[in-house]
Scaffold this motif. Structure first.
Motif, PDB file in Angstrom:
ATOM      1  N   ARG A 282       0.564  -1.021   0.455  1.00 49.39           N
ATOM      2  CA  ARG A 282       0.426  -0.029  -0.460  1.00 49.39           C
ATOM      3  C   ARG A 282       0.886   0.779  -0.075  1.00 49.39           C
ATOM      4  O   ARG A 282       1.618   1.987   0.877  1.00 49.39           O
ATOM      5  N   GLU A 283       0.442   2.166  -1.266  1.00 52.59           N
ATOM      6  CA  GLU A 283       1.570   3.130  -1.241  1.00 52.59           C
ATOM      7  C   GLU A 283       0.628   4.393  -0.535  1.00 52.59           C
ATOM      8  O   GLU A 283      -0.467   4.424  -0.994  1.00 52.59           O
ATOM      9  N   THR A 284       1.310   4.936   0.415  1.00 50.19           N
ATOM     10  CA  THR A 284       0.669   5.958   1.056  1.00 50.19           C
ATOM     11  C   THR A 284       1.241   7.466   0.570  1.00 50.19           C
ATOM     12  O   THR A 284       0.260   8.630   0.804  1.00 50.19           O
ATOM     13  N   ILE A 285       2.183   7.481  -0.083  1.00 51.44           N
ATOM     14  CA  ILE A 285       2.999   8.926   0.566  1.00 51.44           C
ATOM     15  C   ILE A 285       2.746   9.530  -1.072  1.00 51.44           C
ATOM     16  O   ILE A 285       2.167  10.625  -1.145  1.00 51.44           O
ATOM     17  N   PHE A 286       2.717   9.193  -2.201  1.00 48.98           N
ATOM     18  CA  PHE A 286       2.286   9.559  -3.219  1.00 48.98           C
ATOM     19  C   PHE A 286       1.487   9.050  -3.975  1.00 48.98           C
ATOM     20  O   PHE A 286       1.567   7.488  -4.302  1.00 48.98           O
ATOM     21  N   GLU A 287       0.857   9.480  -4.833  1.00 46.88           N
ATOM     22  CA  GLU A 287      -1.043   8.960  -5.399  1.00 46.88           C
ATOM     23  C   GLU A 287      -0.563   8.133  -6.925  1.00 46.88           C
ATOM     24  O   GLU A 287      -1.961   7.889  -7.320  1.00 46.88           O
ATOM     25  N   ASN A 288       0.630   8.085  -7.727  1.00 48.69           N
ATOM     26  CA  ASN A 288       1.074   7.842  -8.360  1.00 48.69           C
ATOM     27  C   ASN A 288       2.426   6.947  -8.963  1.00 48.69           C
ATOM     28  O   ASN A 288       2.606   7.076 -10.028  1.00 48.69           O
ATOM     29  N   ARG A 289       2.535   6.019  -8.012  1.00 50.73           N
ATOM     30  CA  ARG A 289       4.174   5.681  -8.062  1.00 50.73           C
ATOM     31  C   ARG A 289       4.029   4.106  -8.097  1.00 50.73           C
ATOM     32  O   ARG A 289       4.691   3.573  -7.623  1.00 50.73           O
ATOM     33  N   PHE A 290       3.326   3.622  -9.167  1.00 47.26           N
ATOM     34  CA  PHE A 290       3.220   2.008  -9.263  1.00 47.26           C
ATOM     35  C   PHE A 290       3.362   1.867 -10.336  1.00 47.26           C
ATOM     36  O   PHE A 290       3.193   1.295 -11.458  1.00 47.26           O
ATOM     37  N   MET A 291       3.877   2.706 -11.232  1.00 44.24           N
ATOM     38  CA  MET A 291       3.509   3.193 -12.612  1.00 44.24           C
ATOM     39  C   MET A 291       4.759   1.276 -13.519  1.00 44.24           C
ATOM     40  O   MET A 291       4.818   0.727 -14.412  1.00 44.24           O
ATOM     41  N   HIS A 292       5.689   0.943 -12.156  1.00 39.83           N
ATOM     42  CA  HIS A 292       6.510  -0.451 -12.495  1.00 39.83           C
ATOM     43  C   HIS A 292       5.949  -1.064 -12.622  1.00 39.83           C
ATOM     44  O   HIS A 292       6.773  -1.952 -13.335  1.00 39.83           O
ATOM     45  N   ALA A 293       5.166  -1.611 -11.650  1.00 37.16           N
ATOM     46  CA  ALA A 293       4.152  -2.711 -11.708  1.00 37.16           C
ATOM     47  C   ALA A 293       3.534  -3.105 -12.652  1.00 37.16           C
ATOM     48  O   ALA A 293       4.333  -4.314 -13.804  1.00 37.16           O
ATOM     49  N   LEU A 294       2.959  -1.740 -14.125  1.00 35.85           N
ATOM     50  CA  LEU A 294       2.670  -2.578 -15.255  1.00 35.85           C
ATOM     51  C   LEU A 294       3.793  -3.351 -16.596  1.00 35.85           C
ATOM     52  O   LEU A 294       3.726  -4.088 -17.006  1.00 35.85           O
ATOM     53  N   GLU A 295       4.893  -2.409 -15.856  1.00 39.16           N
ATOM     54  CA  GLU A 295       6.028  -2.862 -16.714  1.00 39.16           C
ATOM     55  C   GLU A 295       6.802  -4.077 -15.981  1.00 39.16           C
ATOM     56  O   GLU A 295       6.960  -5.404 -16.962  1.00 39.16           O
ATOM     57  N   LEU A 296       6.618  -4.670 -15.081  1.00 36.54           N
ATOM     58  CA  LEU A 296       7.004  -5.938 -14.786  1.00 36.54           C
ATOM     59  C   LEU A 296       6.178  -6.517 -15.022  1.00 36.54           C
ATOM     60  O   LEU A 296       6.234  -7.731 -15.622  1.00 36.54           O
ATOM     61  N   ASN A 297       4.775  -6.324 -14.696  1.00 36.19           N
ATOM     62  CA  ASN A 297       4.416  -7.400 -15.529  1.00 36.19           C
ATOM     63  C   ASN A 297       4.148  -7.942 -17.397  1.00 36.19           C
ATOM     64  O   ASN A 297       4.208  -8.892 -17.710  1.00 36.19           O
ATOM     65  N   ARG A 298       5.089  -6.748 -17.974  1.00 33.05           N
ATOM     66  CA  ARG A 298       5.621  -7.256 -19.600  1.00 33.05           C
ATOM     67  C   ARG A 298       6.483  -8.425 -18.704  1.00 33.05           C
ATOM     68  O   ARG A 298       6.634  -8.419 -19.907  1.00 33.05           O
ATOM     69  N   MET A 299       7.791  -8.564 -17.926  1.00 32.59           N
ATOM     70  CA  MET A 299       8.396  -8.936 -17.814  1.00 32.59           C
ATOM     71  C   MET A 299       7.517 -10.965 -17.211  1.00 32.59           C
ATOM     72  O   MET A 299       8.704 -12.027 -16.596  1.00 32.59           O
ATOM     73  N   GLY A 300       6.292 -11.200 -17.175  1.00 31.60           N
ATOM     74  CA  GLY A 300       5.580 -11.923 -16.658  1.00 31.60           C
ATOM     75  C   GLY A 300       5.264 -12.053 -14.750  1.00 31.60           C
ATOM     76  O   GLY A 300       5.152 -12.707 -14.841  1.00 31.60           O
ATOM     77  N   ALA A 301       5.570 -10.675 -14.644  1.00 32.02           N
ATOM     78  CA  ALA A 301       4.808 -10.805 -13.395  1.00 32.02           C
ATOM     79  C   ALA A 301       3.889 -10.715 -12.441  1.00 32.02           C
ATOM     80  O   ALA A 301       3.036 -10.235 -13.881  1.00 32.02           O
ATOM     81  N   ARG A 302       2.596 -10.617 -12.070  1.00 32.34           N
ATOM     82  CA  ARG A 302       1.690 -10.894 -11.571  1.00 32.34           C
ATOM     83  C   ARG A 302       1.721 -10.430 -10.305  1.00 32.34           C
ATOM     84  O   ARG A 302       0.794 -10.646  -9.548  1.00 32.34           O
ATOM     85  N   ILE A 303       0.924  -8.903 -11.071  1.00 29.57           N
ATOM     86  CA  ILE A 303       0.686  -8.173  -9.724  1.00 29.57           C
ATOM     87  C   ILE A 303      -0.805  -6.797 -10.642  1.00 29.57           C
ATOM     88  O   ILE A 303      -1.339  -6.665 -11.886  1.00 29.57           O
ATOM     89  N   ARG A 304      -2.065  -6.745  -9.465  1.00 31.06           N
ATOM     90  CA  ARG A 304      -3.320  -6.167  -9.827  1.00 31.06           C
ATOM     91  C   ARG A 304      -2.968  -5.051  -8.911  1.00 31.06           C
ATOM     92  O   ARG A 304      -2.762  -4.870  -7.581  1.00 31.06           O
ATOM     93  N   LEU A 305      -3.433  -4.065  -9.539  1.00 33.69           N
ATOM     94  CA  LEU A 305      -3.465  -2.769  -9.059  1.00 33.69           C
ATOM     95  C   LEU A 305      -4.836  -2.062  -8.054  1.00 33.69           C
ATOM     96  O   LEU A 305      -5.341  -2.538  -9.324  1.00 33.69           O
ATOM     97  N   SER A 306      -5.115  -1.767  -7.705  1.00 37.15           N
ATOM     98  CA  SER A 306      -6.369  -1.278  -7.365  1.00 37.15           C
ATOM     99  C   SER A 306      -5.587  -0.068  -6.607  1.00 37.15           C
ATOM    100  O   SER A 306      -5.395   0.087  -5.427  1.00 37.15           O
ATOM    101  N   GLY A 307      -6.039   1.297  -6.929  1.00 38.52           N
ATOM    102  CA  GLY A 307      -5.867   2.470  -6.304  1.00 38.52           C
ATOM    103  C   GLY A 307      -4.346   2.592  -6.109  1.00 38.52           C
ATOM    104  O   GLY A 307      -3.797   2.553  -6.840  1.00 38.52           O
ATOM    105  N   GLN A 308      -4.054   3.061  -4.626  1.00 37.98           N
ATOM    106  CA  GLN A 308      -2.756   2.901  -4.103  1.00 37.98           C
ATOM    107  C   GLN A 308      -2.302   1.826  -3.341  1.00 37.98           C
ATOM    108  O   GLN A 308      -1.541   0.800  -2.829  1.00 37.98           O
ATOM    109  N   GLN A 309      -3.336   0.068  -3.669  1.00 34.01           N
ATOM    110  CA  GLN A 309      -2.403  -1.046  -3.062  1.00 34.01           C
ATOM    111  C   GLN A 309      -2.320  -1.919  -4.857  1.00 34.01           C
ATOM    112  O   GLN A 309      -3.223  -1.434  -5.537  1.00 34.01           O
ATOM    113  N   ALA A 310      -1.245  -2.536  -4.197  1.00 33.94           N
ATOM    114  CA  ALA A 310      -0.581  -3.436  -5.481  1.00 33.94           C
ATOM    115  C   ALA A 310      -0.548  -5.351  -4.716  1.00 33.94           C
ATOM    116  O   ALA A 310      -0.290  -5.440  -3.173  1.00 33.94           O
TER     117      ALA A 310
END
Ligand code: UD1
Length: 416
Positions: free
Chosen positions: A322-350
């Motif tokens: 849960r990211e509580t400091i910055f509101e848009n700090r999950f951009m890397h999650a989508l890139e990691l998914n391109r490498m085969g990661a399985r990350i689901r984002l929902s608002g400030q939670q991954a």
């Protein structure tokens, strides 16, 4: 433009020396303009953001530069203007506002805009300086501040802001009377700044707590000061050791500033062997997912969020962030998914489903720490990962590819 090309799979082994702290150096370099005589700073890392700051100091009328024994700053005749072209490349430029107002009674600093990780306003800085007697107006995108000497005040921040606390801490040193900063940020870099200012003759107490007391003095003198090591760089190499399944010894490691990071990594199954400022880091056979909430210090740092996310991708089981400091700090999650990661984002939670078999891919870095997260994933992934837009990395990691190469990573910098 340049990219990093990583052939994943090498287990990192060896020793990495942690550099001086970027986030401690930036405010201390700005604070140096308040001193009447030369300041010499040791352990300043050679980074893009540091060169940008030295350029800013030149525009402000100072002479500064790297010498054999550190960075020397002579403040000279100050010019109170930080231009937009520079501020837009580095938000931390706004840290010259407090020192300029304190020293000259005026400052014209371009208002930083948004950035990749969120809106990041400076309202707390301005409101607090107003309480000390400064008056601001906005002129063509510039904050123009004036004061007839700053007056000590009791300031209660709405939230613990690192930059806001630093700006006010610097300004208060040369104000009339006592300033009390409440709900102040407690980051180790703020302690370093306070210790530096005290070495210049300031009267600050309470650093490291949420209440800082500053008794204003008439002037500050130069000094020689050694900056702390970079806790985020150290945390990043801790993850590098773990994600590659190798073993690294980190030297000049600011161990005491890494409690929350090491606690989470331990919970995941990473082992540490600490001897003074040297830490041996090794992952156990299997790592497991954990729940992380980013918080102001001493909580888990937002600047380590992308890196621990990369590690959770390859751990067993599910983890959450849960990211509580910055509101848009999950951009890397989508890139990691391109490498085969399985990350689901929902608002400030991954939610990170572990056990991913990462596969190399071309990925795009969106900010400094996101880039680090992608490099870490690349170290683990099968095949070739290309991390584009690495100018972000150059802002904050000293000689990253040389350091990684020296411990066995297959990594090269190439022209796009
Ligand atoms: C510093 C660090 C950065 C780190 C961040 C949080 C430096 C150069 N940068 O950034 O690496 O990620 O701390 O640990 O040291 N806020 C306001 N109003 C303000 C100021 C801040 O609302 O006037 C909000 C911000 O939008 C953010 C939160 O407060 O949501 C924390 O920001 P802050 O602590 O000020 O971060 P920085 O000093 O910019």
């Amino acid at each position: 433009m340049e990219k990093l090309v990583i052939e994943g799979g090498a287990k990192l082994q060896g020793r990495v020396r942690i550099s001086g702290s970027k986030n401690a150096s930036l405010p201390v370099l700005m604070a140096a303009i308040m001193a009447d005589s030369d300041v010499i700073l040791e352990n300043v890392p050679r980074l893009k953001d540091i060169h940008t700051t030295l350029n800013l100091l030149t525009l402000l009328g100072c002479r500064s530069g790297f010498q054999e024994d550190g960075v020397r700053i002579s403040s000279g005749n100050l010019v109170p203007e930080a231009p937009y072209d520079l501020v837009r490349t580095m938000r931390a430029s706004v840290l010259c506002l407090g020192p300029l107002l304190a020293r000259l009674g005026r400052a014209k600093v371009a208002l930083p805009g948004g950035c990749a990780i969120g809106s990041r306003p400076v309202d707390q800085h301005l409101r607090a300086l107003e309480q000390m007697g400064a008056v601001f107006e906005l002129d063509s995108g510039y904050i123009v501040g004036k004061c007839k000497g700053l007056q000590g005040a009791r300031i209660i921040f709405d939230l613990p802001t690192v930059g806001g606390t630093e700006n006010l801490l610097m300004a208060a040193c040369l104000a009339r009377g006592e300033t009390v900063l409440e709900n102040a940020a407690r980051e180790p870099e703020i302690v370093d700044l306070a210790n530096f200012l005290n070495a210049c003759g300031a009267r600050i107490s309470g650093q490291g707590t949420s209440v800082l007391r500053i008794i204003g003095v008439d002037s500050l003198r130069g000094c020689r000061y050694r900056l702390m090591s970079d806790r985020i760089e150290a945390g990043t190499y801790m993850v590098a050791a773990a994600i590659s399944g190798g073993c690294l010894e980190l030297t000049s490691c600011p161990v005491n500033a890494l409690d929350a990071v090491m606690a989470k990594l331990r919970e995941m199954g990473v082992n540490f062997n600490i001897e003074n400022s040297s830490v041996r880091v090794e992952a156990s056979e299997s790592l497991n997912g954990v729940d992380v909430v980013t918080l102001p210090y001493p909580g888990f740092p937002t600047d380590m969020q992308a890196q621990i996310m990369a590690l959770m991708c390859v751990a067993q089981g599910t983890g959450t962030i849960r990211e509580t400091i910055f509101e848009n700090r999950f951009m890397h999650a989508l890139e990691l998914n391109r490498m085969g990661a399985r990350i689901r984002l929902s608002g400030q939670q991954a939610v990170i489903r572990g056990g991913a078999d990462l596969v190399g891919a071309p990925v795009m870095a969106s900010d400094l720490r996101a880039s680090a997260g992608l490099v870490l994933a690349g170290l683990r992934a099968r095949g070739k990962t290309e991390v584009h837009r690495i100018y972000h990395l150059d802002r904050g990691y000293e000689a990253m590819e040389q350091k990684l190469k020296a411990v066995g990573a297959k990594i090269t910098r190439q022209k796009e």
